[in-house]
Motif scaffolding. Structure first.
Motif, PDB file in Angstrom:
ATOM      1  N   LEU A 155      -7.695   9.852 -15.678  1.00 13.50           N
ATOM      2  CA  LEU A 155      -8.072  11.253 -15.733  1.00 13.50           C
ATOM      3  C   LEU A 155      -7.722  11.958 -14.429  1.00 13.50           C
ATOM      4  O   LEU A 155      -7.822  11.368 -13.351  1.00 13.50           O
ATOM      5  CB  LEU A 155      -9.580  11.394 -15.961  1.00 13.50           C
ATOM      6  N   THR A 156      -7.347  13.217 -14.550  1.00 14.29           N
ATOM      7  CA  THR A 156      -7.127  14.030 -13.359  1.00 14.29           C
ATOM      8  C   THR A 156      -8.474  14.446 -12.779  1.00 14.29           C
ATOM      9  O   THR A 156      -9.497  14.430 -13.466  1.00 14.29           O
ATOM     10  CB  THR A 156      -6.301  15.286 -13.683  1.00 14.29           C
ATOM     11  N   TYR A 157      -8.453  14.805 -11.515  1.00 16.84           N
ATOM     12  CA  TYR A 157      -9.671  15.199 -10.815  1.00 16.84           C
ATOM     13  C   TYR A 157      -9.279  16.257  -9.794  1.00 16.84           C
ATOM     14  O   TYR A 157      -8.503  15.977  -8.881  1.00 16.84           O
ATOM     15  CB  TYR A 157     -10.289  13.964 -10.171  1.00 16.84           C
ATOM     16  N   PHE A 158      -9.766  17.468  -9.979  1.00 16.10           N
ATOM     17  CA  PHE A 158      -9.435  18.577  -9.094  1.00 16.10           C
ATOM     18  C   PHE A 158     -10.684  19.201  -8.498  1.00 16.10           C
ATOM     19  O   PHE A 158     -11.702  19.332  -9.170  1.00 16.10           O
ATOM     20  CB  PHE A 158      -8.688  19.674  -9.873  1.00 16.10           C
ATOM     21  N   VAL A 215     -19.864  31.985 -18.716  1.00 18.05           N
ATOM     22  CA  VAL A 215     -19.142  30.752 -18.416  1.00 18.05           C
ATOM     23  C   VAL A 215     -18.532  30.862 -17.026  1.00 18.05           C
ATOM     24  O   VAL A 215     -17.828  31.830 -16.725  1.00 18.05           O
ATOM     25  CB  VAL A 215     -18.036  30.496 -19.470  1.00 18.05           C
ATOM     26  N   GLU A 216     -18.831  29.908 -16.176  1.00 12.08           N
ATOM     27  CA  GLU A 216     -18.301  29.854 -14.817  1.00 12.08           C
ATOM     28  C   GLU A 216     -17.446  28.611 -14.670  1.00 12.08           C
ATOM     29  O   GLU A 216     -17.764  27.566 -15.239  1.00 12.08           O
ATOM     30  CB  GLU A 216     -19.451  29.790 -13.805  1.00 12.08           C
ATOM     31  N   THR A 217     -16.392  28.714 -13.889  1.00 12.17           N
ATOM     32  CA  THR A 217     -15.571  27.545 -13.600  1.00 12.17           C
ATOM     33  C   THR A 217     -16.375  26.619 -12.691  1.00 12.17           C
ATOM     34  O   THR A 217     -16.904  27.066 -11.678  1.00 12.17           O
ATOM     35  CB  THR A 217     -14.259  27.958 -12.908  1.00 12.17           C
ATOM     36  N   PRO A 218     -16.482  25.322 -13.034  1.00  9.63           N
ATOM     37  CA  PRO A 218     -17.238  24.392 -12.192  1.00  9.63           C
ATOM     38  C   PRO A 218     -16.505  24.115 -10.877  1.00  9.63           C
ATOM     39  O   PRO A 218     -15.335  24.465 -10.708  1.00  9.63           O
ATOM     40  CB  PRO A 218     -17.344  23.131 -13.047  1.00  9.63           C
ATOM     41  N   ASP A 219     -17.178  23.467  -9.936  1.00 13.62           N
ATOM     42  CA  ASP A 219     -16.587  23.137  -8.641  1.00 13.62           C
ATOM     43  C   ASP A 219     -15.562  22.014  -8.743  1.00 13.62           C
ATOM     44  O   ASP A 219     -14.717  21.851  -7.860  1.00 13.62           O
ATOM     45  CB  ASP A 219     -17.678  22.739  -7.638  1.00 13.62           C
ATOM     46  N   GLU A 220     -15.651  21.210  -9.803  1.00 17.03           N
ATOM     47  CA  GLU A 220     -14.718  20.111 -10.021  1.00 17.03           C
ATOM     48  C   GLU A 220     -14.285  20.105 -11.480  1.00 17.03           C
ATOM     49  O   GLU A 220     -15.081  20.423 -12.362  1.00 17.03           O
ATOM     50  CB  GLU A 220     -15.375  18.763  -9.708  1.00 17.03           C
ATOM     51  N   LEU A 221     -13.036  19.737 -11.706  1.00 15.36           N
ATOM     52  CA  LEU A 221     -12.502  19.626 -13.058  1.00 15.36           C
ATOM     53  C   LEU A 221     -11.993  18.206 -13.254  1.00 15.36           C
ATOM     54  O   LEU A 221     -11.160  17.734 -12.479  1.00 15.36           O
ATOM     55  CB  LEU A 221     -11.355  20.621 -13.266  1.00 15.36           C
ATOM     56  N   HIS A 222     -12.496  17.539 -14.267  1.00 17.30           N
ATOM     57  CA  HIS A 222     -12.117  16.151 -14.549  1.00 17.30           C
ATOM     58  C   HIS A 222     -11.427  16.076 -15.909  1.00 17.30           C
ATOM     59  O   HIS A 222     -12.033  16.407 -16.926  1.00 17.30           O
ATOM     60  CB  HIS A 222     -13.346  15.236 -14.556  1.00 17.30           C
ATOM     61  N   ILE A 282     -12.909  31.089  -4.426  1.00 14.24           N
ATOM     62  CA  ILE A 282     -12.559  32.254  -3.604  1.00 14.24           C
ATOM     63  C   ILE A 282     -11.041  32.413  -3.516  1.00 14.24           C
ATOM     64  O   ILE A 282     -10.506  33.499  -3.714  1.00 14.24           O
ATOM     65  CB  ILE A 282     -13.196  32.144  -2.199  1.00 14.24           C
ATOM     66  N   ALA A 283     -10.343  31.320  -3.254  1.00 16.12           N
ATOM     67  CA  ALA A 283      -8.879  31.366  -3.155  1.00 16.12           C
ATOM     68  C   ALA A 283      -8.207  31.369  -4.527  1.00 16.12           C
ATOM     69  O   ALA A 283      -7.033  31.700  -4.642  1.00 16.12           O
ATOM     70  CB  ALA A 283      -8.381  30.172  -2.338  1.00 16.12           C
ATOM     71  N   GLY A 284      -8.945  30.963  -5.570  1.00 21.23           N
ATOM     72  CA  GLY A 284      -8.367  30.892  -6.911  1.00 21.23           C
ATOM     73  C   GLY A 284      -7.400  29.729  -7.060  1.00 21.23           C
ATOM     74  O   GLY A 284      -6.400  29.830  -7.763  1.00 21.23           O
ATOM     75  N   THR A 285      -7.722  28.628  -6.384  1.00 19.53           N
ATOM     76  CA  THR A 285      -6.838  27.464  -6.425  1.00 19.53           C
ATOM     77  C   THR A 285      -7.609  26.209  -6.818  1.00 19.53           C
ATOM     78  O   THR A 285      -8.839  26.166  -6.737  1.00 19.53           O
ATOM     79  CB  THR A 285      -6.175  27.214  -5.051  1.00 19.53           C
ATOM     80  N   VAL A 286      -6.836  25.204  -7.231  1.00 20.17           N
ATOM     81  CA  VAL A 286      -7.380  23.871  -7.488  1.00 20.17           C
ATOM     82  C   VAL A 286      -6.556  22.887  -6.667  1.00 20.17           C
ATOM     83  O   VAL A 286      -5.358  23.099  -6.446  1.00 20.17           O
ATOM     84  CB  VAL A 286      -7.339  23.501  -8.989  1.00 20.17           C
ATOM     85  N   ARG A 287      -7.208  21.819  -6.191  1.00 21.46           N
ATOM     86  CA  ARG A 287      -6.528  20.807  -5.376  1.00 21.46           C
ATOM     87  C   ARG A 287      -6.753  19.436  -5.996  1.00 21.46           C
ATOM     88  O   ARG A 287      -7.888  19.046  -6.269  1.00 21.46           O
ATOM     89  CB  ARG A 287      -7.056  20.827  -3.947  1.00 21.46           C
ATOM     90  N   ILE A 300     -16.936  23.637 -22.660  1.00 27.29           N
ATOM     91  CA  ILE A 300     -17.180  24.863 -21.900  1.00 27.29           C
ATOM     92  C   ILE A 300     -16.413  24.832 -20.580  1.00 27.29           C
ATOM     93  O   ILE A 300     -15.859  25.846 -20.147  1.00 27.29           O
ATOM     94  CB  ILE A 300     -18.694  25.076 -21.693  1.00 27.29           C
ATOM     95  N   SER A 301     -16.329  23.661 -19.942  1.00 25.79           N
ATOM     96  CA  SER A 301     -15.542  23.536 -18.707  1.00 25.79           C
ATOM     97  C   SER A 301     -14.070  23.827 -18.977  1.00 25.79           C
ATOM     98  O   SER A 301     -13.401  24.498 -18.193  1.00 25.79           O
ATOM     99  CB  SER A 301     -15.676  22.135 -18.103  1.00 25.79           C
ATOM    100  N   ARG A 302     -13.546  23.332 -20.097  1.00 26.88           N
ATOM    101  CA  ARG A 302     -12.151  23.600 -20.466  1.00 26.88           C
ATOM    102  C   ARG A 302     -11.959  25.101 -20.682  1.00 26.88           C
ATOM    103  O   ARG A 302     -10.981  25.679 -20.228  1.00 26.88           O
ATOM    104  CB  ARG A 302     -11.767  22.838 -21.735  1.00 26.88           C
ATOM    105  N   LEU A 303     -12.911  25.702 -21.355  1.00 27.13           N
ATOM    106  CA  LEU A 303     -12.859  27.126 -21.631  1.00 27.13           C
ATOM    107  C   LEU A 303     -12.829  27.940 -20.336  1.00 27.13           C
ATOM    108  O   LEU A 303     -12.105  28.916 -20.222  1.00 27.13           O
ATOM    109  CB  LEU A 303     -14.078  27.505 -22.482  1.00 27.13           C
TER     110      LEU A 303
END
Length: 150
Positions: free
Chosen positions: A121-124, A96-103, A129-134, A70-73
């Motif tokens: 593994l990557t970790y973002f 489905v909501e995008t989580p605060d962190e993506l691993h 609000i900005a529509g970005t990942v870091r 679901i996070s991937r989705l």
């Protein structure tokens, strides 16, 4: 609408993914590896939708998706609606909501990032609000709509 008049047949048990932007339908099917399932899958596309214009819908018989799936989705098609079906009835429905962190879901675009040079593994962190990942490791920022999945 009467249940017998549905455009896509009802399923007894499983998951319905609804309100997929039409152009993302096959990307969602691929992302969830639906081609590897042995139970019936229904994929419909270009249905009229007040919410997204033209939508896709996927019905996966006897399949419940994991939180990781679901996070991937959520990266590809946020705001889709997941309905869990038991005995032809919706027993749970969630957006489905995008989580605060993506691993381990998206790749870092920085070729020098450790995640592109070591088996890890990557970790973002996600800024909805900005529509970005870091990237947690190299601080590289990306537009969430342009990310590349791992």
């Amino acid at each position: 609408m009467n249940k017998k008049e549905r455009l896509v047949a009802a399923i007894e048990n499983g998951t319905v993914i609804d309100h997929i932007p039409a152009e993302k339908t096959y990307q969602v099917a691929s992302l969830l590896k639906l081609n590897e399932l042995t139970e019936p899958i229904t994929i419909g596309m270009n249905y009229a939708s007040a919410k997204v214009g033209k939508k896709g819908i996927i019905k996966a018989t006897n399949k419940l998706f994991t939180n990781e799936e679901i996070s991937r989705l959520s990266v590809v098609a946020p705001k889709v609606v997941l309905s869990i079906i038991k005995d032809y009835e919706v027993v749970e429905k969630k957006m489905v909501e995008t989580p605060d962190e993506l691993h381990g879901i998206i790749r870092c675009t920085n070729p020098k990032c450790i995640t592109n040079n070591e088996p890890m593994l990557t970790y973002f962190s996600v800024d909805k609000i900005a529509g970005t990942v870091r990237c947690h490791y190299c601080d590289k920022e990306q537009n969430i709509k342009k990310v590349e999945l791992c």
